[in-house]
Design a protein around this motif. Structure first.
Motif, PDB file in Angstrom:
ATOM      1  N   THR B  13       0.831  -1.200   0.000  1.00 37.68           N
ATOM      2  CA  THR B  13       0.000   0.000   0.000  1.00 37.68           C
ATOM      3  C   THR B  13       0.865   1.249   0.000  1.00 37.68           C
ATOM      4  N   GLU B  14       1.916   1.224   0.800  1.00 38.90           N
ATOM      5  CA  GLU B  14       2.811   2.380   0.851  1.00 38.90           C
ATOM      6  C   GLU B  14       3.454   2.628  -0.514  1.00 38.90           C
ATOM      7  N   TYR B  15       3.843   1.538  -1.131  1.00 37.99           N
ATOM      8  CA  TYR B  15       4.456   1.663  -2.451  1.00 37.99           C
ATOM      9  C   TYR B  15       3.483   2.317  -3.420  1.00 37.99           C
ATOM     10  N   LEU B  16       2.266   1.872  -3.383  1.00 42.94           N
ATOM     11  CA  LEU B  16       1.251   2.405  -4.283  1.00 42.94           C
ATOM     12  C   LEU B  16       0.996   3.880  -3.984  1.00 42.94           C
ATOM     13  N   MET B  17       1.019   4.220  -2.712  1.00 44.17           N
ATOM     14  CA  MET B  17       0.796   5.608  -2.296  1.00 44.17           C
ATOM     15  C   MET B  17       1.843   6.524  -2.937  1.00 44.17           C
ATOM     16  N   GLN B  18       3.022   5.973  -3.099  1.00 42.54           N
ATOM     17  CA  GLN B  18       4.095   6.775  -3.681  1.00 42.54           C
ATOM     18  C   GLN B  18       4.028   6.812  -5.207  1.00 42.54           C
ATOM     19  N   HIS B  19       3.101   6.076  -5.744  1.00 47.47           N
ATOM     20  CA  HIS B  19       2.986   6.049  -7.196  1.00 47.47           C
ATOM     21  C   HIS B  19       1.546   6.230  -7.639  1.00 47.47           C
ATOM     22  N   VAL B  20       0.869   7.131  -6.973  1.00 51.11           N
ATOM     23  CA  VAL B  20      -0.525   7.391  -7.306  1.00 51.11           C
ATOM     24  C   VAL B  20      -0.680   7.794  -8.773  1.00 51.11           C
ATOM     25  N   ASP B  21      -1.679   7.244  -9.371  1.00 49.44           N
ATOM     26  CA  ASP B  21      -2.010   7.562 -10.764  1.00 49.44           C
ATOM     27  C   ASP B  21      -0.983   7.153 -11.801  1.00 49.44           C
ATOM     28  N   GLU B  22      -0.045   6.322 -11.406  1.00 47.80           N
ATOM     29  CA  GLU B  22       0.896   5.835 -12.415  1.00 47.80           C
ATOM     30  C   GLU B  22       0.394   4.468 -12.845  1.00 47.80           C
ATOM     31  N   ASN B  23       0.716   4.102 -14.042  1.00 45.50           N
ATOM     32  CA  ASN B  23       0.330   2.779 -14.512  1.00 45.50           C
ATOM     33  C   ASN B  23       1.454   1.817 -14.164  1.00 45.50           C
ATOM     34  N   GLY B  53     -11.903  -2.821  -4.886  1.00 46.12           N
ATOM     35  CA  GLY B  53     -12.112  -1.537  -5.546  1.00 46.12           C
ATOM     36  C   GLY B  53     -11.103  -0.468  -5.157  1.00 46.12           C
ATOM     37  N   LYS B  54     -10.046  -0.869  -4.467  1.00 44.44           N
ATOM     38  CA  LYS B  54      -9.053   0.112  -4.050  1.00 44.44           C
ATOM     39  C   LYS B  54      -8.048   0.399  -5.156  1.00 44.44           C
ATOM     40  N   LEU B  55      -8.122  -0.435  -6.170  1.00 40.76           N
ATOM     41  CA  LEU B  55      -7.158  -0.367  -7.249  1.00 40.76           C
ATOM     42  C   LEU B  55      -7.926  -0.576  -8.552  1.00 40.76           C
ATOM     43  N   HIS B  56      -7.429   0.015  -9.588  1.00 41.44           N
ATOM     44  CA  HIS B  56      -8.101  -0.165 -10.867  1.00 41.44           C
ATOM     45  C   HIS B  56      -7.174  -0.873 -11.827  1.00 41.44           C
ATOM     46  N   ARG B  57      -7.711  -1.878 -12.501  1.00 40.23           N
ATOM     47  CA  ARG B  57      -6.879  -2.615 -13.439  1.00 40.23           C
ATOM     48  C   ARG B  57      -6.988  -1.988 -14.812  1.00 40.23           C
ATOM     49  N   VAL B  58      -5.875  -1.639 -15.372  1.00 37.45           N
ATOM     50  CA  VAL B  58      -5.874  -0.985 -16.660  1.00 37.45           C
ATOM     51  C   VAL B  58      -5.658  -1.983 -17.781  1.00 37.45           C
ATOM     52  N   THR B  59      -4.601  -2.743 -17.669  1.00 37.26           N
ATOM     53  CA  THR B  59      -4.279  -3.768 -18.657  1.00 37.26           C
ATOM     54  C   THR B  59      -4.394  -3.266 -20.084  1.00 37.26           C
ATOM     55  N   SER B  60      -3.603  -2.307 -20.402  1.00 35.73           N
ATOM     56  CA  SER B  60      -3.599  -1.829 -21.775  1.00 35.73           C
ATOM     57  C   SER B  60      -2.328  -1.056 -22.064  1.00 35.73           C
ATOM     58  N   GLY B  61      -1.233  -1.577 -21.604  1.00 28.72           N
ATOM     59  CA  GLY B  61       0.021  -0.867 -21.776  1.00 28.72           C
ATOM     60  C   GLY B  61       0.878  -1.376 -22.913  1.00 28.72           C
ATOM     61  N   GLY B  62       0.284  -2.006 -23.887  1.00 27.01           N
ATOM     62  CA  GLY B  62       1.064  -2.461 -25.024  1.00 27.01           C
ATOM     63  C   GLY B  62       1.634  -3.853 -24.828  1.00 27.01           C
ATOM     64  N   GLY B  63       1.777  -4.268 -23.604  1.00 27.63           N
ATOM     65  CA  GLY B  63       2.316  -5.607 -23.360  1.00 27.63           C
ATOM     66  C   GLY B  63       1.170  -6.539 -23.030  1.00 27.63           C
ATOM     67  N   ARG B  64       1.486  -7.631 -22.364  1.00 27.84           N
ATOM     68  CA  ARG B  64       0.423  -8.550 -22.023  1.00 27.84           C
ATOM     69  C   ARG B  64       0.458  -8.805 -20.534  1.00 27.84           C
ATOM     70  N   GLU B  65       0.850  -7.793 -19.826  1.00 22.47           N
ATOM     71  CA  GLU B  65       0.935  -7.944 -18.383  1.00 22.47           C
ATOM     72  C   GLU B  65      -0.282  -7.281 -17.730  1.00 22.47           C
ATOM     73  N   ALA B  66      -0.460  -7.564 -16.468  1.00 20.70           N
ATOM     74  CA  ALA B  66      -1.564  -6.964 -15.724  1.00 20.70           C
ATOM     75  C   ALA B  66      -1.085  -5.588 -15.270  1.00 20.70           C
ATOM     76  N   VAL B  67      -1.783  -4.559 -15.691  1.00 26.40           N
ATOM     77  CA  VAL B  67      -1.382  -3.213 -15.327  1.00 26.40           C
ATOM     78  C   VAL B  67      -2.417  -2.595 -14.399  1.00 26.40           C
ATOM     79  N   TYR B  68      -1.936  -2.007 -13.320  1.00 31.23           N
ATOM     80  CA  TYR B  68      -2.839  -1.428 -12.343  1.00 31.23           C
ATOM     81  C   TYR B  68      -2.600   0.072 -12.163  1.00 31.23           C
ATOM     82  N   ARG B  69      -3.615   0.710 -11.655  1.00 33.59           N
ATOM     83  CA  ARG B  69      -3.473   2.137 -11.359  1.00 33.59           C
ATOM     84  C   ARG B  69      -4.118   2.382 -10.005  1.00 33.59           C
TER      85      ARG B  69
END
Lengths: 135, 135
Positions: B13-23, B53-69
């Motif tokens: 969670t702390e890690y995510l806090m430091q990367h808010v709104d990044e994919n 619902g604390k995280l949103h899955r984007v999954t559209s970064g050109g690769g085939r990995e799971a991308v979150y925001r």
DNA sequence: CTAGTTGCAAAGAGTTTGCATGGCG
DNA sequence: CGCCATGCAAACTCTTTGCAACTAG
């Protein structure tokens, strides 16, 4: 960038023609054509076609697979796309509406929208009605 | 749905806090925290957080990995997102602009836009200028 | 103490690649 | 005929899962 029009390439194109504007995963296509085209050929041709701009990669179908959308060779880059989360169908927004939208964003956020890349998610009229009627 | 607040979960969670709104891709996060949290725990927690619902899955970064925001718990569902293809930064569109846009689409295409799910791709002002200045 | 979580490593799923053969032009 | 594209299978990457040990409450 392919130079020969092989049987497989033609088959793949025909398959896509029959599924215009649907979101198809690479593995799904490869599987459907497995008895006519090898997996590798499908992946390679799909990648080639994307590079040529004949196909658009969506990659956002909830999984981690490569998802493509074929638009029948139309100028897709000129209209935004609306994708229904329920039925998966993609419709092209009228260019007029799309442009107004793009300009609105440009004016308000100083952001240049890429019409070819952007897919707007939501629920189409048909599914909206469907949802209302049943449970 | 987690019941205990473990050290790993807090670290993530702390890690995510430091990367808010990044994919961020799941593997990228797992790698960054590899010496503190095991890969499996990262994947499991990410999946849990998405379910909550604390995280949103984007999954559209050109690769085939799971991308979150991660959006810091804000009401992201009320504003569309603009994602820059160059720098990857995501900005929240003003709600006013977003609403106008949504209404425009609804009126013209009878399509209900899901603000929380939609990400508009393009180039932000900063990158647009950057592109113009160098080669 | 009890049950949810973690870690590790093995198993999966999907995609990519090397190399010899086949086929388009 | 020459070179590109195909097929097959092995290699890879990312993600998921089984199970015993650990730990938050």
């Amino acid at each position: 960038m392919p130079k020969y029009m092989t049987k497989q390439r033609r088959l793949l194109t025909e398959y896509l023609m029959q599924h215009v504007d649907e979101n198809l995963s690479a593995s799904q296509i490869a599987d459907a054509l497995s008895d006519q085209i090898s997996k590798s050929a499908v992946y390679r041709n799909l990648a080639d076609m994307e590079a040529e701009g004949k196909l658009h990669r969506v990659t956002s179908g909830g999984g981690r697979e490569a998802v493509y959308r074929f638009s029948g060779g139309q100028a897709c880059s000129q209209s935004l796309h609306l994708s229904c989360k329920k039925c998966g169908k993609t419709v092209h927004m009228q260019q007029q509406t799309a442009d107004a939208l793009v300009q609105s964003v440009a004016a308000n956020n100083d952001f240049t929208v890429d019409k070819g890349e952007t897919v707007i998610y939501g629920v189409c009229a048909a599914c909206r009605n469907k949802k209302a009627s049943l449970s």
